[in-house]
Design a protein around this motif. Structure first.
Motif, PDB file in Angstrom:
ATOM      1  N   PRO A   1       0.824  -1.221   0.000  1.00  0.00           N
ATOM      2  CA  PRO A   1       0.000   0.000   0.000  1.00  0.00           C
ATOM      3  C   PRO A   1       0.849   1.259   0.000  1.00  0.00           C
ATOM      4  O   PRO A   1       0.514   2.231  -0.677  1.00  0.00           O
TER       5      PRO A   1
ATOM      6  N   LEU B   1      -6.772  -0.057  -0.686  1.00  0.00           N
ATOM      7  CA  LEU B   1      -5.809  -0.339   0.379  1.00  0.00           C
ATOM      8  C   LEU B   1      -4.767   0.773   0.503  1.00  0.00           C
ATOM      9  O   LEU B   1      -4.373   1.152   1.599  1.00  0.00           O
ATOM     10  N   LYS B   2      -4.373   1.291  -0.625  1.00  0.00           N
ATOM     11  CA  LYS B   2      -3.367   2.359  -0.556  1.00  0.00           C
ATOM     12  C   LYS B   2      -3.959   3.600   0.105  1.00  0.00           C
ATOM     13  O   LYS B   2      -3.257   4.332   0.796  1.00  0.00           O
ATOM     14  N   LEU B   3      -5.250   3.779  -0.081  1.00  0.00           N
ATOM     15  CA  LEU B   3      -5.886   4.929   0.562  1.00  0.00           C
ATOM     16  C   LEU B   3      -6.041   4.688   2.059  1.00  0.00           C
ATOM     17  O   LEU B   3      -5.928   5.610   2.856  1.00  0.00           O
ATOM     18  N   HIS B   4      -6.266   3.436   2.384  1.00  0.00           N
ATOM     19  CA  HIS B   4      -6.233   3.091   3.820  1.00  0.00           C
ATOM     20  C   HIS B   4      -4.899   3.516   4.397  1.00  0.00           C
ATOM     21  O   HIS B   4      -4.812   4.098   5.474  1.00  0.00           O
ATOM     22  N   HIS B   5      -3.878   3.197   3.658  1.00  0.00           N
ATOM     23  CA  HIS B   5      -2.532   3.524   4.128  1.00  0.00           C
ATOM     24  C   HIS B   5      -2.361   5.035   4.260  1.00  0.00           C
ATOM     25  O   HIS B   5      -1.839   5.513   5.274  1.00  0.00           O
ATOM     26  N   VAL B   6      -2.833   5.751   3.258  1.00  0.00           N
ATOM     27  CA  VAL B   6      -2.659   7.200   3.293  1.00  0.00           C
ATOM     28  C   VAL B   6      -3.389   7.788   4.501  1.00  0.00           C
ATOM     29  O   VAL B   6      -2.839   8.593   5.259  1.00  0.00           O
ATOM     30  N   VAL B   7      -4.612   7.331   4.708  1.00  0.00           N
ATOM     31  CA  VAL B   7      -5.400   7.850   5.827  1.00  0.00           C
ATOM     32  C   VAL B   7      -4.734   7.481   7.144  1.00  0.00           C
ATOM     33  O   VAL B   7      -4.595   8.306   8.049  1.00  0.00           O
ATOM     34  N   HIS B   8      -4.301   6.246   7.202  1.00  0.00           N
ATOM     35  CA  HIS B   8      -3.685   5.781   8.455  1.00  0.00           C
ATOM     36  C   HIS B   8      -2.436   6.591   8.775  1.00  0.00           C
ATOM     37  O   HIS B   8      -2.228   7.009   9.910  1.00  0.00           O
ATOM     38  N   CYS B   9      -1.612   6.812   7.769  1.00  0.00           N
ATOM     39  CA  CYS B   9      -0.384   7.549   8.025  1.00  0.00           C
ATOM     40  C   CYS B   9      -0.660   9.015   8.330  1.00  0.00           C
ATOM     41  O   CYS B   9       0.079   9.650   9.074  1.00  0.00           O
TER      42      CYS B   9
ATOM     43  N   LEU C   1      -1.481  -4.280  -5.941  1.00  0.00           N
ATOM     44  CA  LEU C   1      -1.816  -2.857  -6.013  1.00  0.00           C
ATOM     45  C   LEU C   1      -1.009  -2.203  -7.137  1.00  0.00           C
ATOM     46  O   LEU C   1       0.117  -2.612  -7.410  1.00  0.00           O
TER      47      LEU C   1
ATOM     48  N   ASP D   1      -8.096  -0.266  -5.530  1.00  0.00           N
ATOM     49  CA  ASP D   1      -6.838   0.003  -4.831  1.00  0.00           C
ATOM     50  C   ASP D   1      -7.103   0.781  -3.543  1.00  0.00           C
ATOM     51  O   ASP D   1      -6.330   1.646  -3.157  1.00  0.00           O
TER      52      ASP D   1
ATOM     53  N   ARG E   1       3.888   5.977  12.792  1.00  0.00           N
ATOM     54  CA  ARG E   1       3.212   5.103  11.829  1.00  0.00           C
ATOM     55  C   ARG E   1       4.012   5.037  10.538  1.00  0.00           C
ATOM     56  O   ARG E   1       4.191   3.964   9.960  1.00  0.00           O
ATOM     57  N   HIS E   2       4.513   6.188  10.115  1.00  0.00           N
ATOM     58  CA  HIS E   2       5.304   6.193   8.893  1.00  0.00           C
ATOM     59  C   HIS E   2       6.492   5.258   9.030  1.00  0.00           C
ATOM     60  O   HIS E   2       6.803   4.486   8.122  1.00  0.00           O
TER      61      HIS E   2
ATOM     62  N   LEU F   1      -2.758  10.047  10.209  1.00  0.00           N
ATOM     63  CA  LEU F   1      -3.042  10.165  11.641  1.00  0.00           C
ATOM     64  C   LEU F   1      -1.800  10.612  12.398  1.00  0.00           C
ATOM     65  O   LEU F   1      -1.896  11.247  13.443  1.00  0.00           O
TER      66      LEU F   1
END
Lengths: 1245, 143
Positions: free
Chosen positions: A406, B27-35, A458, B25, A583-584, B37
């Motif tokens: 991701p 999942l990559k947006l999940h990642h973006v949102v999560h990061c 992905l 895709d 997190r990063h 934070l």
């Protein structure tokens, strides 16, 4: 003015310190030079900044230059103004003079001439050559100096100081320094003012056509440079900031086309930190600088100043913003720049910034906040660099090496492709390279994930590279392209602007494109390029772009790429870890793990994956977790970390079911089951809290009485996709009041297979301590694996947000009540029962909201009480008076009416009675026959021998024990007392004594029981010494019977008896009369005594009661009364005669032969020591036989001693003592006075 | 174009995440949102540096990358709203307005008595409403 640019640059580079001019009037410089130059740089100086605020500057660099030096001569005045910053800031006038006249005539005019130039800041150093020993010379020097001071000092300012060549005067140097600094400050102020004025003038012309940025730049930078030289870095920085702002405004002005720059060799390497990278003269064009170089130049100047100010954090922050911003600028000019110039520039810029800032960064002195900020920025720089690097690598065909995670997808798939004017074309003679690339592409196959998880990878590209590249080739028209692709996937070209909708179709497309093409490498030029060709073309183009061989090396092979990729990723991750952006950092750890994994470094990979998984699972990001967790599981599987692997499998199962297909989930389960049943070296406990959850019934909690077992049903949700067989399943309850978990696990006996979803499991609960209990934990075994679950689900299915579901449910599932009476047993009889007869004892067994089902009543009668076991026990339902009278609800009424007085007979064995089932919930009355045994014979009472009967005598204790409850675990014990008694209490009294010796003996029968007694016959067997009168046999008249005696009443029977003569007194004493009563009884057993239980059917109803009565013969039977007559005198005296008189009276006729007919022998007994009896002591007197005859006997006595003495007694020896009564009785003691004194006996002394 | 909107709970757990890309895709947006934070955490944990924005729910631009932008919004109950957009010139006022509407929709969704607080929002009408808000974003319709 732009012509001055080159000169300006040269001057700037040659001039890096404050110049102080030395006007050596008296040729002294060589003498003082050394000591002067030792003062440099100026240790401390107070200067004014641009805002006219004093600023303390340390170590101000400065240089003394003689005015005669070529550097200060031969300058044109115009130049002087323009580059004023390099002119001396102070002028030191060195003079000496030993003669006042000489001073006046020569030196003074000369000095005046020198200092008259207002432009210069000056001060005079008078050097005294006088030796300290030479007083004359010293004095002279002083005089001259004083004169100098008066001439050149003004009120406002002292401009002179005196330097002793031969002495060391500390004061002088302070004086010297302060004067020098004063001069520098004043000069600086003036110059700043000048430059500002000039700048202002120029700024006013900004929007006029004559405005020239170059001039502005020279002025602005001159000022900035001057500040820099004087260590006023802040001000210098501000000037550069303003300059940058002004430049960006002017460069963005619409108008003539300007060159952007960036086309020179080496331009691809960012020159962010090297202001001298290119001479400014090279980058100027039409009085305006080229943007590419100039922006970098300004930034480099700023960075230099910031480093001087020890602010590397700010360099990084500005740098990052600059790189991002400038990257956009580059994008605007991309079609003019070499292929991928932008990416290469960003990479080099980031790397340069990282290198210089971290070298300058001293992490010991900064605050924690800025430290975190610094590392965050470093991380940002690294990751930006990383992204661009990946992009380059992708372009040249290393895309297969890049993990399709991701994070990579997010950074790459939204990053547009480079947009060169034309896409690079295939270089000639590159077919071998194309073949190699193709091979790599073909050989690369997506890694197969564990459990056969199929996920669409992905995207790493914003749109298909193939299309993008071909589209940008100048000679392919869009129309052709459209046709081309329509024939392949039918999606049309418009797809290029969208994100790829189906990756699998793209793969297919690549295959079809590249497959047949291998044999047709010599297609015409306008043939669309194949992917491998694109890669090769890009690589060649990049080689042209990148000037740094090192950099190119890192793209030369997949291995080199990976090394650099790893380095950048690690750099980013490490820095993020040290910043706020954890997190990063963790996410990038996952990328590192992927590389480790690829290289078989599973240990490190697992560690990093664990961190990533922990992060995602802690915050509930299940989609992301589902992406990484299989990788972790695979590592753990390879590492043989069974515990971890199992935990991962369980975790996978507990993720939202929509995240995996059912097939995959089944694979997880079978893996768990396989491991559980395999030979694990160290069986591990497993937490399945998120997978198997449980909850109590929504109904009210199960309530149990203390000591009772129970069954608790618990809903267990299984998150397994299939049925799962368990070896065992246990539940732990924990007391809600305390945190004590020391309770034993309760095993479930049923359901060894959990179906997916809801299962109801019942648990048999052994007796628990009182209190309320909540569900604690569920434990169990799958194969050899013991698992444990703390997961509580409310009412719904498996709760996936596990970090939320650890809230303990507060609702108790089980309540064990405090011990209380569950049953009560009370005797049903209120009054005494018959002794020695078989009597029913009733026990009221009253369950108190508790079933007595299967209860067993143990009855243990004592030694003196025998339970007749041959008899059946009667059990009947019981309703108390209160119940009967009280209002009863309908159901009760119904039940009572349907079973009115149900009676059941049950046997008793060894004192145990089984309670029938119907009796388990109702109050029952248990009747059982007992016989109280009392061997003693009842005794009657008479007034002479009153009742000595104790109530305890009739008490009998019965120990009861009732075992009940489901497992006979409840025990009720009680000892009850039952009172037994004889039916009658008999008392006798003589009602009348007749004169003829007949006695009327009344026998009173007291009924002792609360029942009606029917006396049927009574016989009295008299003891010796008594006899019935007449010829009766001691029975009352038969017509008297049956005599009915009501409860608590009594009846009397008269017997006429008389004494029978006997002499045997002993016999009289010992014998008792015996009364035998035959009676019947009619009583209610609920009340008390009742007719005995017939043991045999032919037992008569007649009862027999025997009682012994003790009759006492009368103690006295007086025939004669002896009375003591009073003395004739008042008092007795010793020696005085006294007549004692007794009167004897015949009371009745004595018909016994023992008595003489008419003569009675009498005898006077007296103590001879006390009394002297005068006359006869004994004798016969004749006494008439007739009743009432009397006679008096007189005896004369003399008391011999005084005091209280026993008087003489008259005895009748022939008559029995019992036949004599003393009436009136004689005194017991009499008082004898001493004899009266007689003078005749007196003997004179 | 808004590519993704998300609601994140006060424990940083995702409550709602909807991507608006056509590709599969998310999942990559999940990642973006999560990061993203991380950025919110940083801002919330370092209130000193952001004193003026302390009482501001709109957090502004969180994540200026080259190709997409993340905007954030933090409610008083520490529920975070995030929006990922590929529009590179978004007006702050538009973003503010978007979040205001998004917040209102969220409040309505969690006011549903059948919604368990802290659990993912499954309401379809909420999803529809969010889609409408997303579609109207940047179209100049200000409510």
């Amino acid at each position: 003015m732009a012509n001055y640019l080159a000169q300006f640059q040269t001057i700037k580079s040659s001039c890096d310190r404050v110049v102080i001019a030395v006007e050596d009037v008296s040729d002294l410089w060589l003498n003082v030079r050394q000591s002067f130059e030792q003062r440099l740089p100026v240790k401390k100086a107070c200067l004014n900044n641009k805002a006219r605020n004093p600023v303390f500057v340390e170590n101000l660099p400065a240089e003394f230059i003689q005015t005669t030096d070529s550097r200060l001569r031969s300058r044109f005045p115009q130049e002087q103004y323009l580059f004023w910053f390099r002119e001396p800031y102070a002028t030191v006038v060195l003079v000496t003079c030993e003669d006042l006249d000489e001073f006046k005539t020569i030196l003074k005019p000369r000095l005046k001439l020198i200092v008259q130039n207002d432009e210069r800041e000056w001060f005079i150093v008078f050097v005294s050559k006088a030796h300290p020993g030479n007083d004359q010379a010293t004095k002279m020097a002083k005089k001259v100096y004083a004169r100098l001071e008066t001439d050149f000092n003004t009120k406002r300012r002292e401009r002179c100081c005196k330097f002793d060549l031969h002495g060391t005067d500390a004061d002088f140097w302070d004086d010297f320094d302060s004067k020098m600094v004063d001069c520098i400050r004043n000069t600086l102020d003036r110059r700043v003012q000048f430059y500002e004025e000039e700048n202002r003038k120029l700024s006013e012309q900004r929007f006029t056509p004559i405005w020239n940025f170059c001039n502005f730049f020279i002025l602005k930078e001159s000022l900035a440079f001057m500040f820099e030289v004087t260590n006023l870095h802040e001000d210098s920085l501000r000037e550069y900031d303003e300059l940058e702002l002004c430049y960006s405004e002017s460069v963005n002005l619409p108008g003539k086309h300007r060159e952007f720059g960036g086309l020179d060799t080496g331009d691809d390497q960012a020159a962010l930190l090297n202001p001298g990278f290119k001479a400014l003269t090279q980058i100027i064009q039409d009085d305006v600088f080229r943007e590419f170089e100039f922006r970098q130049y300004i930034f480099a100047c700023q960075a230099k100043l910031l480093f001087k100010l020890s602010r590397p954090v700010e360099v990084a922050a500005r740098g990052y913003a600059f790189v991002v911003g400038f990257s956009k600028t580059l994008a605007l000019h991309e079609n003019a720049l070499p292929f991928c110039f932008r990416e290469v520039w960003v990479i080099t810029a980031c790397l340069g910034l990282i290198k210089s800032t971290s070298a300058q960064y001293d992490n010991g002195i900064v605050a924690i906040d800025s430290e975190k900020e610094f590392h965050r920025l470093q991380g940002d720089l690294y990751s930006l660099c990383r992204v661009k690097f990946m992009r380059l690598a992708y372009l040249i065909g290393y895309g297969v090496e890049i993990e399709k995670s991701p994070v990579n997808s997010a950074s790459l798939s939204m990053l547009s492709w480079p947009k060169p004017a034309t896409w690079p074309s295939i270089p000639p003679d590159s077919s071998a390279e194309i073949m190699t690339k193709e091979k790599i592409t073909l050989q690369a196959k997506p890694r197969e994930k564990l459990f056969n998880i199929q996920r669409k990878p992905l995207p790493l590209e914003p749109s298909f590279l193939l299309r993008e590249a071909n589209r940008r080739r100048a000679f392919l028209s869009v129309g052709n392209m459209s046709e081309l692709y329509d024939s392949v996937d039918g999606s049309g070209l418009d797809a290029h602007s969208k994100l790829p909708s189906n990756k699998s179709s793209s793969n297919l497309m690549i295959r079809t494109m590249s497959g047949p093409a291998t044999s047709e490498t010599s297609l015409p030029v306008d043939r669309p390029m194949r992917l491998s060709e694109i890669h090769v073309a890009a690589e060649h183009a990049l080689k042209q772009t990148i000037s740094d061989p090192d950099f190119m090396t890192s793209l030369s092979s997949p291995e080199e790429f990976e090394n650099r990729y790893m380095e950048l990723t690690k750099g980013a991750a490490d820095n993020y870890h040290r910043s706020w952006w954890k997190r990063h950092g963790v996410v990038l750890d996952g990328e590192i793990a992927a590389i480790f994994f690829k290289h078989g470094n599973y240990d490190l990979a697992a560690k990093s994956y664990e961190k990533v998984c922990a992060l995602y699972s802690a915050e509930g990001w299940e989609e992301l977790l589902a992406d990484v967790l299989p990788d972790l599981a695979e590592c753990q599987k390879i590492l043989n970390d069974e515990a971890g692997y199992l935990a991962s499998c369980v975790k996978l199962l507990s993720l939202e079911s929509s995240l995996f297909s059912s097939k995959e989930r089944q694979a997880f389960q079978s893996e768990v089951v396989r491991l559980a049943h395999s030979e694990m070296k160290h069986p591990v406990p497993l937490d399945v809290s998120s997978l198997i959850t449980f909850a109590g019934n929504p109904a009210p909690p199960l309530e149990l009485c203390d000591g009772d077992p129970g069954t608790l049903s618990v809903a267990v949700w299984s998150g397994f996709p299939d049925d799962i067989a368990l070896e065992s399943l246990s539940l732990r309850l924990s007391a809600s009041s305390s945190a004590d978990e020391g309770l034993k696990a309760i095993k479930s006996s049923d359901a060894r297979v959990l179906v997916p979803g809801r299962n109801i499991i019942t648990f048999a609960i052994p007796p628990q301590k009182p209190g309320s209990y909540v569900l604690g934990a569920l434990t169990g075994q799958i194969g050899k694996l013991s698992f444990r679950s703390h997961g509580f689900s409310q009412d719904g299915p498996v709760d996936t947000d596990e970090f939320m579901s650890f809230e303990k449910p507060t609702r108790p599932v089980l309540k064990v009540r405090k011990p209380r009476a569950l049953v009560d047993i009370t005797p049903a009889v209120s009054s005494a029962l018959l002794m020695n007869e078989l009597q029913w004892i009733g026990l009221i067994v009253k369950p108190i909201d508790y079933s007595l089902k299967g209860g067993i009543l143990h009855i243990d009668a004592g030694a003196e009480l025998k339970i007749e076991e041959s008899q059946m026990i009667e059990i009947e339902s019981y309703r108390s008076n209160g119940e009967q009278s009280g209002p009863t609800d309908a159901s009760k009424a119904l039940s009572s009416s349907s079973e009115p007085g149900r009676v059941e007979k049950v046997p008793i064995e060894n004192g145990k009675i089984k309670l029938p089932d119907w009796a388990s919930d109702v109050t029952t009355l248990v009747w059982f026959p007992v016989r109280a045994i009392d061997d003693t014979i009842a005794r009657g009472t008479s007034p002479a021998s009153p009742l000595k009967h104790s109530i305890v005598d009739g008490m009998r204790m019965i120990a009861l024990k009732l075992e009940f409850g489901a497992f006979h675990n409840q025990v009720f014990e009680r000892t009850i007392a039952v009172h037994f008694t004889n039916p009658f209490h008999v008392s006798t009294r003589v009602v009348d004594k007749c004169n003829d010796g007949t006695l009327l003996l009344q026998v009173i029968l007291h009924s002792e029981v609360k029942a009606t007694l029917h006396v049927k016959d009574v016989s009295l067997d008299l003891q010796a010494g008594f006899e019935h009168l007449g010829n009766g046999d001691g029975r009352p008249t038969s017509s008297l019977f049956p005599l009915v005696i009501a409860p608590s009443s009594r009846a009397g029977i008269l017997f006429v008896i008389r004494l029978s003569g006997t002499k045997d007194l002993d016999e009289l004493e010992n014998s008792d009369s015996m009364m035998t009563i035959k009676y019947g009884i009619s009583g209610d057993r609920t009340t008390g005594a009742h007719s005995p239980v017939p043991v045999k059917p032919d037992d008569s109803e007649e009862l027999l009661f025997k009682i012994s009565l003790k009759l006492k013969r009368p103690v006295l039977d007086p025939c004669l009364a002896v009375g003591f007559l009073p003395f004739s005198t008042d008092c007795l005296r010793v020696g005085q005669l006294v007549n004692m008189k007794w009167r004897v009276e015949r009371l009745k006729d004595l018909d016994e032969a023992s008595l003489p007919d008419d003569e009675i022998l009498y005898q006077v007994d007296a103590n001879p020591q006390n009394w002297m009896v005068a006359g006869r002591k004994c004798g016969h007197i004749s006494f008439s036989k007739a009743q009432g005859s009397r006679i008096e006997i007189a005896v004369t006595c003399v008391p011999l001693v005084s005091g209280y003495v026993h008087p003489p007694q008259l005895g009748l020896p022939d008559v029995g003592e019992a036949n004599v009564s003393c009436n009136p009785a004689g005194p017991h003691l009499v008082c004898v006075l001493p004899p009266t004194l007689s003078t005749s006996y007196c003997i004179p002394a | 174009m808004i590519v993704c909107v998300a609601v994140v709970g006060h424990q940083n757990n995702p409550l709602y995440l909807q991507s608006f890309t056509e590709a599969d895709d998310a999942l990559k947006l999940h990642h973006v949102v999560h990061c993203s934070l991380d950025v919110i955490d940083e801002r919330v944990n370092n209130p000193k540096r952001n004193a003026p924005t302390l009482n501001e729910t709109f957090l502004g631009l969180l994540y200026p990358t080259e190709n997409y932008k993340v905007y954030g919004y933090l409610t008083n109950t520490k529920v975070k709203f995030l929006m990922v957009t590929t529009d590179l010139d978004v007006k702050d006022a538009d973003a503010r307005n978007f979040f205001r509407k998004f917040h209102a929709a969220y409040v309505d969704a969690v006011s549903n008595p059948f919604h368990v607080p802290g659990k993912k929002i499954a309401s379809r009408s909420f999803g529809a409403r969010v889609s409408t808000i997303v579609k109207s974003f940047g179209s100049g319709t200000t409510v």
